[in-house]
Design a protein around this motif. Structure first.
Motif, short mmCIF file in Angstrom:
data_model
loop_
_atom_site.label_atom_id
_atom_site.label_comp_id
_atom_site.label_asym_id
_atom_site.label_seq_id
_atom_site.Cartn_x
_atom_site.Cartn_y
_atom_site.Cartn_z
N TRP A 21 0.82 -1.21 0.00
CA TRP A 21 0.00 0.00 0.00
C TRP A 21 0.86 1.26 0.00
O TRP A 21 0.50 2.27 -0.61
CB TRP A 21 -0.97 0.01 1.17
N ILE A 40 0.43 4.08 -2.92
CA ILE A 40 0.09 5.47 -2.59
C ILE A 40 1.18 6.43 -3.06
O ILE A 40 0.89 7.48 -3.62
CB ILE A 40 -0.18 5.60 -1.08
N ILE A 56 0.85 9.52 -5.75
CA ILE A 56 1.24 10.90 -5.42
C ILE A 56 2.26 11.42 -6.41
O ILE A 56 2.14 12.55 -6.90
CB ILE A 56 1.78 10.98 -3.97
N GLY A 83 3.05 13.98 1.16
CA GLY A 83 2.90 12.55 0.98
C GLY A 83 4.03 11.76 1.60
O GLY A 83 3.84 10.68 2.15
#
Length: 43
Positions: A14, A18, A22, A40
């Motif tokens: 994950w 992610i 970003i 982020g």
């Protein structure tokens, strides 16, 4: 031990997904603010 390893693998998966999202969004247009990348990374 196996459960701990599976949980670590899922978390890593994950995190990669992610961060990829970003990075893609941040550099997809000059109008997107680049400070989002710093936010982020901080999370």
């Amino acid at each position: 031990m196996k459960v701990w390893r599976e949980r670590l693998d899922q978390t890593t998966y994950w995190a990669i997904v992610i961060m990829s999202a970003i990075l893609t969004w941040t550099f997809s247009s000059r109008n997107n603010p680049h400070y989002v990348l710093l936010l982020g990374v901080r999370r």
